[in-house]
Enzyme design. Structure first.
Site, PDB file in Angstrom:
ATOM      1  CB  SER A  49      -0.955   0.004   1.197  1.00  0.00           C
ATOM      2  OG  SER A  49      -0.248  -0.204   2.406  1.00  0.00           O
ATOM      3  CG  HIS A  88      -1.199   4.018   4.159  1.00  0.00           C
ATOM      4  ND1 HIS A  88      -2.443   3.800   4.717  1.00  0.00           N
ATOM      5  CD2 HIS A  88      -0.788   2.799   3.709  1.00  0.00           C
ATOM      6  CE1 HIS A  88      -2.771   2.538   4.604  1.00  0.00           C
ATOM      7  NE2 HIS A  88      -1.779   1.899   4.002  1.00  0.00           N
TER       8      HIS A  88
END
Length: 309
Positions: free
Chosen positions: A144, A195
């Site tokens: 991610s 992230h």
């Protein structure tokens, strides 16, 4: 950290279904190879998650630098893999068409390592600023972070568009930041630092010096990928109209369209689909209600696939 279950599961079946809907022949080689690598390592991991994840303690203090390479391509469970790879499918198609296969492969390789470094720097800074050493022990896996960086690139090359985030239309200029906060609120167990590291690396490429450094390094090493770079409209094979697959929609709208099409294709003869379809279209007023709605879709969709066969 628990070891995940192996074998074919609902998330993996849905991932194969989404790939088959696009068609293997319509997925550029680097994007397809990235999907294949992550799926293969999910089915046959190189070690338990505790031995491939990245953290300050394990990677920096103990000098296990190989975790920088392994952590992005291992996933905690089938749904973790599904969400990341569906996102990679659409981002990869768009970016590989724009940048070329060789340069995208170069970007993914550099970003995968650099995001791990930035992630450790963020966790180390948090531990020192807050006086909490547990931040140094937080171990992360998954693609991610790279996807957030690729989203920054995709937004950079497609300015003026809007993305749907929890039903809100957000300018691409701010979409990554809104998604960063929204994902953390909806699913607090996700790696906020991972992230954020992806966004920062993406910005280092689009507005910072990273792109120039990468071009210089490629030139020094006599890598032929430079001949593919900055070629508008590069096609990895015969010319294809990708609007057939994207319809000019954002990746979030594409995923939602795929969800609804999948429901229509698989569930015409099952009353459960009509009940769920009403539930899916109903409004949700709180973030956790939206989360439950999405989870319910995947449960019902998995059951429907089994009923169909």
């Amino acid at each position: 950290m628990q070891r995940r279950q192996r074998g074919i599961s609902a998330g993996l079946l849905l991932l194969f279904y989404e790939i088959s809907r696009v068609g293997f022949q319509n997925i550029p080689p680097v994007t397809l190879g990235t999907l294949a690598l992550n799926i293969i390592l999910f089915l046959n991991p190189l070690g338990p998650l505790s031995e491939v994840c990245i953290s300050v303690n394990e990677s920096f203090y103990r000098k296990n630098w190989w975790r920088l390479l392994l952590s992005p391509i291992h996933h905690a469970d089938d749904w973790h893999l599904y969400f990341n790879m569906v996102s990679m499918l659409w981002k990869g198609i768009m970016l590989e068409r724009k940048l070329g296969s060789a340069w995208l492969a170069y970007i993914i390789a550099v970003f995968s390592v650099l995001i791990g470094v930035v992630y450790m720097a963020l966790e180390y800074a948090l531990a020192e600023l807050l006086g909490d050493p547990t931040y140094k022990m937080i171990c992360a896996v998954g693609f991610s972070g790279v996807l957030f960086a690729l989203k920054v690139l995709n937004n950079h090359y497609n300015p003026g568009r809007f993305s749907s985030v929890l039903g809100m239309q957000i300018s691409n200029k701010y979409a990554c930041w809104v998604e960063l906060v929204a994902i953390h609120l909806v699913s607090p167990g996700t790696s906020f630092a991972g992230h954020l590291a992806g966004i920062l690396v993406g910005l280092m490429y689009t507005v910072g010096p990273l792109k120039r450094i990468m071009k210089a390094c490629a030139g020094i090493l006599f890598i032929s990928i430079l001949e593919y770079y900055d070629r508008p409209g590069y096609e990895y094979s015969t010319r294809r109209n990708y609007d057939v697959y994207t319809g000019g929609l954002t990746e979030e709208e594409q995923l939602e369209r795929a969800v609804l099409n999948s429901l229509n294709e698989r569930g015409r003869n099952h009353m459960a689909f009509y009940i769920f379809y009403y539930f899916y279209l109903s409004s949700c007023h709180k973030i956790h209600h939206c989360r439950l709605r999405i989870l319910s879709y995947f449960i019902v969709h998995s059951v429907a696939i089994l009923l169909h066969y």
